[in-house]
Enzyme design. Structure first.
Site, PDB file in Angstrom:
ATOM      1  CG  ASP A  24      -2.142   0.917   1.004  1.00  0.00           C
ATOM      2  OD1 ASP A  24      -2.127   1.709   0.040  1.00  0.00           O
ATOM      3  OD2 ASP A  24      -3.088   0.870   1.811  1.00  0.00           O
TER       4      ASP A  24
HETATM    5  C1  NOJ Z   1      -3.943   4.004   0.408  1.00  0.00           C
HETATM    6  C2  NOJ Z   1      -5.120   3.123   0.680  1.00  0.00           C
HETATM    7  O1  NOJ Z   1      -4.935   2.451   1.902  1.00  0.00           O
HETATM    8  C3  NOJ Z   1      -5.433   2.118  -0.413  1.00  0.00           C
HETATM    9  O2  NOJ Z   1      -6.672   1.530  -0.135  1.00  0.00           O
HETATM   10  C4  NOJ Z   1      -5.436   2.778  -1.753  1.00  0.00           C
HETATM   11  O3  NOJ Z   1      -5.756   1.850  -2.752  1.00  0.00           O
HETATM   12  C5  NOJ Z   1      -4.057   3.378  -1.988  1.00  0.00           C
HETATM   13  N1  NOJ Z   1      -3.776   4.384  -0.971  1.00  0.00           N
HETATM   14  C6  NOJ Z   1      -3.933   4.019  -3.353  1.00  0.00           C
HETATM   15  O4  NOJ Z   1      -4.657   5.189  -3.407  1.00  0.00           O
END
Ligand code: NOJ
Length: 738
Positions: free
Chosen positions: A262
């Site tokens: 992530d």
């Molecule tokens: C952080 C988030 O936790 C995740 O769900 C998301 O897909 C990514 N950022 C990309 O934006």
């Protein structure tokens, strides 16, 4: 491209090029709009990394993706196309209700159609991979991200996992699908105290039984990508958890796809106190078989050093690069780097009538009627009806994670209602939020924007007055209230789950006027409504209902459609009950039916132990009776099946969509079991004044549970089977497994 040619291509790539394929950056590095949510500081990324970068986050739109693709392919030595990945979580431009609302439809087939059209829109705009579904089991409404999950139940979430993944990916062969990247592996929904990014610590049986099944269902449904969680699980950050990623995901479940971190989560291994520096963080992540580094400098700046100093076998990098190149090849990007996207296709696809129609249907089935005293709903439009509240005309109905949606395209509540009462009088009454500190904490609004959101005190007093005057002149008052869109979603953890004080104050004032009051709640989570239920007649939980929200709401409150949503997350009586969920373990001193009486049972002194609204709850117009629960056997063996039937009789003049829920309890087990576990459900239409026999088949393997080593166990003994309208209103029968 043939596998042999792809292999040759990879063999010809330099180590730097290969590492580039494992790096993902966001749009700002490519002079494209950056719409990603996350920390924004630059993380020491060099120009070379930008040029070699293999995938890009949240750049969308046919024009933008084509432009960036041209640029990237021109600067890459082997002209390898980039993959565009994006947060398409509950719709792209046509936005559906938030996933907690989609969950409440209990209609996986319809949700699948939703994901198909989201894939059609997103792929027309050049998106290759969607970061969804989010499959974190959610138990705690304080956590803002409950919005993104289908809910608290592993069986139901697994069903949604299947349709969401296949809904996205089925179209890949026809040229209108996207790759599904499920997330957040694993257990993010278990963050302690509901505080965002906090740690997750839980027993193995809990992890396997409640948290892992939905991700596993995504793998079994063919999801080609997985995203790790930002959190640690039992002391190990998921992003570098070799046991989780390699042993469970890849080996035990046979996942062959790409694992992506992530946002900056490899880099965050340092702050977790799990890695000493960027290089160490890269080492730990790649060793855990994590392929792509989203938005951090660790792989870009660390992997080469690890290979040169002999700490990392280049084979590990090759394995990851092969997975990335193979997916690009499978998507046909070497032949058509634009993935069939074009401005023309995009125009045709986006927000087309059939898509809006489906969004409206999803919203209609997602909305949950929580209360309807004296049948004030449906509203008789010939009465004097007024619409009051900060959400009356507001178009912010999409919720935080609809990052590609345009709120201007959404139908407001007023617009929906005007189709029934064109001249309905409307007053705002108060602001959504007057809490400056909280609006500042949200981190997205400038001071000027906040000043616009909070009316001056005199204006607020006037707005209140006008609303009350209008209410006085009316028979029925529709109150449109709720949370600010950014109060729920990522980094939207809260300790107070009531409506804001200014809205409560207006409800109190209007409730004194003895009018019929219908409260529409816009929220991304279960709120605490205990202080409101006596002040209003009807309550509809509308979630963030999406592009067609206003139309769907109007059709329900005027009785064109019958509400049929059923909660998939428990609504607490008080915030202090959180985390609260229906499938909690049995205790030695239960609040009800304990051997003990009085003080020494599992309860609170200042609130009931039970929630305000249980899992599975929701009302519809009319009445149904559930009776004649029948099991075809009293005793089954491990090879038998149990046939269950129940009669559902609709005694009213309304057609009703019933969600018949089947639960069980394992009375004695070697690991303490939940008081109830959902094993199946059926959503059926029971026309007015008719009855239906609804049948289920239970196999013994549905009665298995996980031990603390992750093994599935089936123990003979006595079970109770429950069938009913929700998790606390059921008929029950016992049977035994020999
Ligand atoms: C952080 C988030 O936790 C995740 O769900 C998301 O897909 C990514 N950022 C990309 O934006």
């Amino acid at each position: 491209m043939k596998t042999k040619d792809l292999k040759e291509l990879m063999d010809d790539m330099s180590l730097d090029e290969k590492i580039g394929q494992l790096v993902q950056l966001s749009g700002e590095f490519f002079q494209a709009n950056d719409i990603s949510y996350g920390p924004r500081e630059k993380l020491g990324i060099t120009k070379e990394t930008v040029n070699l970068c293999g995938s890009i986050l949240n750049v969308a739109g046919a024009e933008a993706t084509r432009k960036v693709q041209d640029r990237q392919m021109a600067v890459q030595p082997h002209h390898i196309p980039v993959m565009f990945m994006s947060d398409v979580i509950y719709g792209y431009k046509t936005v559906f209700p938030i996933p907690l609302g989609l969950g409440a439809t209990w209609n996986p087939n319809l949700v699948k159609k939703g994901f198909e059209i989201a894939a059609d829109e997103a792929s027309s705009a050049g998106t290759n991979v969607a970061y969804a579904p989010m499959l974190d089991t959610v138990h705690d409404a304080r956590w803002g991200r409950v919005l993104e999950s289908p809910g608290e139940d592993p069986t139901l979430n697994s069903k949604y996992a299947e349709v969401m993944v296949t809904g996205f990916q089925d179209g890949l062969k026809k040229g209108n699908g996207v790759v599904s990247c499920f997330k957040h592996f694993a257990g993010y929904g278990g963050v302690e105290a509901g505080r965002e990014y906090n740690s997750v610590d839980m027993s193995m049986s809990n992890l396997f039984q409640n948290y892992l099944p939905a991700y596993k269902a995504a793998v079994e449904s063919g999801a080609k990508m997985a995203m790790t969680s930002l959190t640690s699980l039992n002391g190990v950050p998921s992003t570098a958890d070799k046991w989780l990623l390699e042993e469970i995901l890849r080996k035990k479940w046979g996942f062959k796809g790409i694992i992506i971190s992530d946002y900056a989560s490899i880099y965050e291994l340092i702050k977790h106190g799990f890695a000493a520096d960027e290089v160490d963080a890269a080492d730990k992540a790649i060793e855990a078989s994590l392929d792509i580094d989203m938005k951090s400098p660790c792989y870009a700046n660390g992997l080469k050093k690890l290979v040169t100093n002999g700490r990392l076998d280049e084979k590990k990098i090759d394995d990851a690069v092969w997975r990335v190149l193979s997916l690009k090849n499978e998507l046909g990007l070497f032949e058509d780097p634009y993935f069939g996207s074009s401005v023309e296709r995009e125009k045709k696809s986006i927000l087309s009538d059939d898509k809006r129609k489906l969004a409206r249907q999803l919203a209609e089935e997602a909305i949950v009627m929580l209360q309807n005293k004296n049948n004030v709903l449906p509203i008789n439009k010939n009465e004097k009806v007024a619409l009051i509240g900060p959400y009356a005309t507001d178009h912010s109905l999409l919720g935080m994670w609809a990052v590609h949606g345009d709120k201007k395209e959404s139908i407001s509540i007023a617009e929906g209602i005007k189709k029934y009462i064109p001249n309905i009088p409307i007053e705002k009454g108060t602001d959504v939020s007057r809490n400056r500190k909280m609006l500042e904490e949200m981190g997205f609004f400038s001071e000027d924007q906040i000043n616009e959101m909070i009316s001056a005190d005199q204006v607020e007093t006037q707005n209140n007055k006008k609303a009350i005057e209008l209410a006085k002149k009316s028979d029925v008052v529709i109150l449109a209230m709720g949370e600010n869109a950014l109060e729920a979603g990522e980094a939207g953890a809260k300790t107070n789950l009531k409506l804001p004080a200014n809205q409560l104050d207006l409800i109190n004032k209007i409730s004194k006027l003895n009018k019929k009051i219908v409260l529409l709640i816009i929220s991304g989570r279960p709120l605490v409504l205990t202080n409101i239920v006596d002040k209003v007649d009807a309550i509809l939980e509308c979630w963030f209902p999406g592009t067609e929200g206003g139309n769907a709401i109007a059709d329900l409150i005027f009785g064109k459609n019958n509400p049929s949503g059923r909660l998939t997350m428990t609504f607490p009586y008080a915030v202090g009950q959180e985390p609260i969920y229906y499938n909690h373990l049995s205790t030695g001193r239960p609040a009800h039916n304990s051997q003990h009486v009085g003080r020494f049972v599992s309860k609170y002194l200042d609130a009931p132990a039970d929630p305000l609204y249980p899992f599975g709850f929701g009302l519809s117009y009319g009445e149904t009776d559930y009776r004649d629960l029948k099991l075809d056997k009293k005793v089954i063996s491990k090879d038998d099946k149990l046939h269950v039937s129940i009669k559902v009789e609709n005694t009213s003049e309304w057609d009703r969509k019933e969600t018949i829920q089947l639960y069980f309890n394992d009375q004695v087990a070697s690991i303490v079991q939940p008081v109830k576990r959902l094993i199946d459900f059926k959503k059926v239409l029971v026309p007015q004044h008719s009855s239906k026999i609804v049948e289920f088949t239970v196999s013994p393997n549905q009665l298995q549970f996980f031990d603390n080593h992750g093994a599935l166990i089936l123990e003979p003994g006595k079970f109770t089977l429950f069938v009913g309208k929700n998790s606390s209103d059921c008929l029950s029968e016992e049977f035994s497994l020999k």
